[in-house]
Write an enzyme that holds these catalytic residues in place. Structure first.
Site, PDB file in Angstrom:
ATOM      1  N   ILE A   1      -3.718   3.254   0.132  1.00 58.47           N
ATOM      2  CA  ILE A   1      -4.024   3.028   1.544  1.00 58.47           C
ATOM      3  C   ILE A   1      -5.511   3.213   1.823  1.00 58.47           C
ATOM      4  O   ILE A   1      -6.114   2.459   2.584  1.00 58.47           O
ATOM      5  CB  ILE A   1      -3.179   3.965   2.427  1.00 58.47           C
ATOM      6  CG1 ILE A   1      -1.709   3.563   2.368  1.00 58.47           C
ATOM      7  CG2 ILE A   1      -3.667   3.951   3.875  1.00 58.47           C
ATOM      8  CD1 ILE A   1      -0.785   4.459   3.155  1.00 58.47           C
TER       9      ILE A   1
ATOM     10  N   SER B   1       4.205   1.093  -4.902  1.00 63.38           N
ATOM     11  CA  SER B   1       3.624  -0.125  -4.334  1.00 63.38           C
ATOM     12  C   SER B   1       3.544  -1.234  -5.382  1.00 63.38           C
ATOM     13  O   SER B   1       3.731  -2.411  -5.062  1.00 63.38           O
ATOM     14  CB  SER B   1       2.231   0.155  -3.760  1.00 63.38           C
ATOM     15  OG  SER B   1       1.354   0.645  -4.750  1.00 63.38           O
TER      16      SER B   1
ATOM     17  N   ALA C   1       0.836  -1.195   0.000  1.00 63.47           N
ATOM     18  CA  ALA C   1       0.000   0.000   0.000  1.00 63.47           C
ATOM     19  C   ALA C   1       0.873   1.249   0.000  1.00 63.47           C
ATOM     20  O   ALA C   1       1.882   1.318   0.705  1.00 63.47           O
ATOM     21  CB  ALA C   1      -0.920   0.019   1.229  1.00 63.47           C
ATOM     22  N   CYS C   2       0.477   2.204  -0.823  1.00 62.70           N
ATOM     23  CA  CYS C   2       1.136   3.508  -0.830  1.00 62.70           C
ATOM     24  C   CYS C   2       0.062   4.574  -1.000  1.00 62.70           C
ATOM     25  O   CYS C   2      -1.129   4.277  -0.997  1.00 62.70           O
ATOM     26  CB  CYS C   2       2.197   3.608  -1.923  1.00 62.70           C
ATOM     27  SG  CYS C   2       1.561   3.572  -3.608  1.00 62.70           S
ATOM     28  N   ASP C   3       0.486   5.791  -1.134  1.00 65.73           N
ATOM     29  CA  ASP C   3      -0.456   6.902  -1.176  1.00 65.73           C
ATOM     30  C   ASP C   3      -1.444   6.766  -2.321  1.00 65.73           C
ATOM     31  O   ASP C   3      -2.648   6.901  -2.143  1.00 65.73           O
ATOM     32  CB  ASP C   3       0.316   8.216  -1.297  1.00 65.73           C
ATOM     33  CG  ASP C   3      -0.585   9.418  -1.253  1.00 65.73           C
ATOM     34  OD1 ASP C   3      -1.449   9.472  -0.356  1.00 65.73           O
ATOM     35  OD2 ASP C   3      -0.447  10.310  -2.100  1.00 65.73           O
TER      36      ASP C   3
END
Length: 541
Positions: A486, A460, A452-454
């Site tokens: 996320i 990701s 998960a990333c922004d």
């Protein structure tokens, strides 16, 4: 609880709150980037000064420019040469008749897409529909591209719809649900569109002019490079998408309408500072940072995944000063020589930057390239000085790390493995601090791993690919490895892997999942520990 601990937790909550707000802003824009790029390419190719326009610098007049831009009357009666003459002679590159693709997309399509996305973020499809209706009133009331208006009115309209539905939730008689839902949404959408037409639209028009005036003021005083003082530190705190797509893109698109290009597209997206930082680590770094920096530089510069250099900067905070100097230098070059892009460079790779710059002419492309080179060189030189000054200390620290790695290996080969202890003690532990270590691992089999990333793209996706290959090489089957934003995490994730600065946010969304932090999505020893953990669960080791 000590005062220091309270302050630390307060700062962490504040950081998470800022990141969450920034993600909300960029979340309205990023899913629609493909539409912005499509509009940018159409503009680049067919405006009078574009590749195939009436004033093409290459002499390529191959396409029906008049129809695409917006033509009047029977084009065949005057011929394409006559149409091009009319376009060139007009004040704004178009002549009356019907609205062309360029104008329709920037005035209607893009703001409406933003509004629909924003509405869905707040209240699913129903919120998206009402938000789109409301923003249509804002657009027509101003007759201008209303990106900022869409980013405010869209979520507001969806929130109002959500509150309205709460008034009669559970009170509608069976059989009348569709009637009430459709008519209530339609009537509310009508009222919000009227409000947007008469009040909200003019208000946003004034705000847009104010913000545009501030940018023009900064340019007139040659102060625009000072924005890098705020932009570069915010980027390494994973606010890059929020800054670029949530703040600069709406303002830049308005400038494109007026001037054909905008410098604002390059304040955050310039790949030069990140490239300079990673090259400095390549030559003057130590240990794992030095070994992984060359690959990271290629991914950052060509692939456009800027997040990959953030851990390097955070590992040596003084290098943020180098990023600020490099970013400011790049902005200065573009400001002095009028460089800019015609549409967002997303992702911020040199390929995307080239595509977005070349439509404004070869001289503009050369200026943009110069800004990238200057930003990279300035960042490289300053970072090199910082790394050289602390090289002895870093080598000593790396030696300690290496000794620890040897001890880890010996433990794995010999008596007991500390891999799981490292995993559980990495600062990402699963639930509350008082919970027994390893509880989540013991009670939940790992079959669904989510990076998960922004934004849920770029970095990701890269990390998921790396871990997926490690599972394959280890012969581990039945484990899915995916990547998400996320905000889109759900309880089905058994294990969530994030970069350290984002772990608190991820844990807040899926508290029952096992959470693991990594410094670098591209090359982290935690991946091997995860693979070993899954194998141990299955009795493979």
């Amino acid at each position: 609880m000590s005062t220091a601990t309270t302050a630390t937790r307060g700062a962490s909550r504040a950081r998470v709150g800022v990141q969450r707000f920034g993600t909300f802003l960029s979340g309205m824009i990023m899913p629609n980037i493909a539409a912005f790029i499509a509009w940018g390419f159409i503009t680049m190719l067919f405006i009078p000064d574009g590749f195939f326009g009436a004033n093409s610098p290459f002499g390529w007049h191959w396409f029906p420019v008049a129809e695409i831009l917006g033509g009047g009357g029977d084009v065949s009666a005057i011929g394409w040469e006559g149409a091009r003459t009319a376009l060139t002679a007009s004040d704004n590159g178009t002549y009356t008749g019907y609205v062309g693709i360029v104008g329709a997309m920037v005035t209607y399509l893009l703001p409406l897409l933003i509004a629909n996305t924003a509405g869905r973020m707040v209240y699913d499809a129903r919120g998206g529909v009402v938000a789109t209706i409301a923003v249509m009133g804002v657009i027509v009331g101003t007759d201008q591209p209303m990106f900022l208006g869409a980013m405010i009115m869209g979520p507001l309209a969806a929130w109002v719809t959500k509150q309205m539905d709460k008034l009669w939730d559970g009170k509608i008689k069976p059989g009348f649900e569709m009637l009430v839902n459709n008519f209530s949404a339609g009537i509310l959408g009508m009222l919000l569109a009227i409000f947007g037409f008469f009040a909200f639209g003019p208000l946003m028009l004034g705000i847009g002019r104010l913000l545009g005036g501030i940018v023009d003021w900064l340019v007139s005083l040659s102060l625009l490079p000072l924005l890098s003082i705020f932009v570069e530190p915010a980027k390494v705190l994973f606010l890059n998408n929020a800054i670029n797509h949530g703040v600069f893109t709406p303002l830049a698109l308005q400038q494109v309408e007026d001037a054909g290009k905008s410098i604002l597209f390059l304040i955050e997206a310039n790949p030069g500072p990140g490239l300079g930082l990673l090259l400095a680590f390549t030559f003057f770094g130590v240990g794992q940072a030095k070994a992984s920096a060359p690959g990271a530089a290629i991914i950052q510069f060509v692939g456009g995944i800027h997040e990959i250099y953030f851990p390097y900067a955070l590992s040596k905070p003084a290098t943020i000063l180098a990023l600020i100097a490099g970013g400011a230098s790049g902005v200065t070059v573009n400001m002095l020589f009028n460089g800019g892009l015609q549409f967002p460079a997303a992702p911020g790779s040199i390929i995307a930057v080239t595509a977005a710059a070349i439509g404004a002419g070869v001289p503009n492309l050369l200026v943009v390239y110069a800004s990238v080179v200057v930003a990279a060189v300035v960042t490289f030189l300053i970072t090199a000085v910082i790394l050289r000054a602390s090289r002895k200390r870093d080598l000593a620290a790396e030696g300690d790390t290496f000794d620890a790695a040897i001890a880890q290996t010996e433990a794995n080969k010999g008596k007991s493995s500390s891999a799981m202890d490292a995993l559980r003690g990495s600062g990402t532990a699963t639930a509350a601090a008082s919970a027994p270590a390893g509880t989540a691992v013991a009670e939940r089999e790992i079959t669904n791993v989510v990076f998960a990333c922004d934004a849920g793209m770029g970095s990701s996706a890269m990390g998921a690919s790396v871990l997926r290959n490690k599972f394959k090489k280890a012969g581990v089957e039945g484990v899915t490895v995916t990547n998400k934003a996320i905000a889109n995490l759900d309880p089905s994730a058994d294990l969530v892997i994030t970069q350290q600065q984002l772990t608190d946010r991820a844990r807040g969304v899926t508290p029952d999942s096992l959470h693991v932090s990594v410094d670098n999505f591209m090359n982290s020893p935690k991946y091997d520990e995860v693979v070993e953990m899954v194998r141990r669960q299955r009795g493979d080791v």
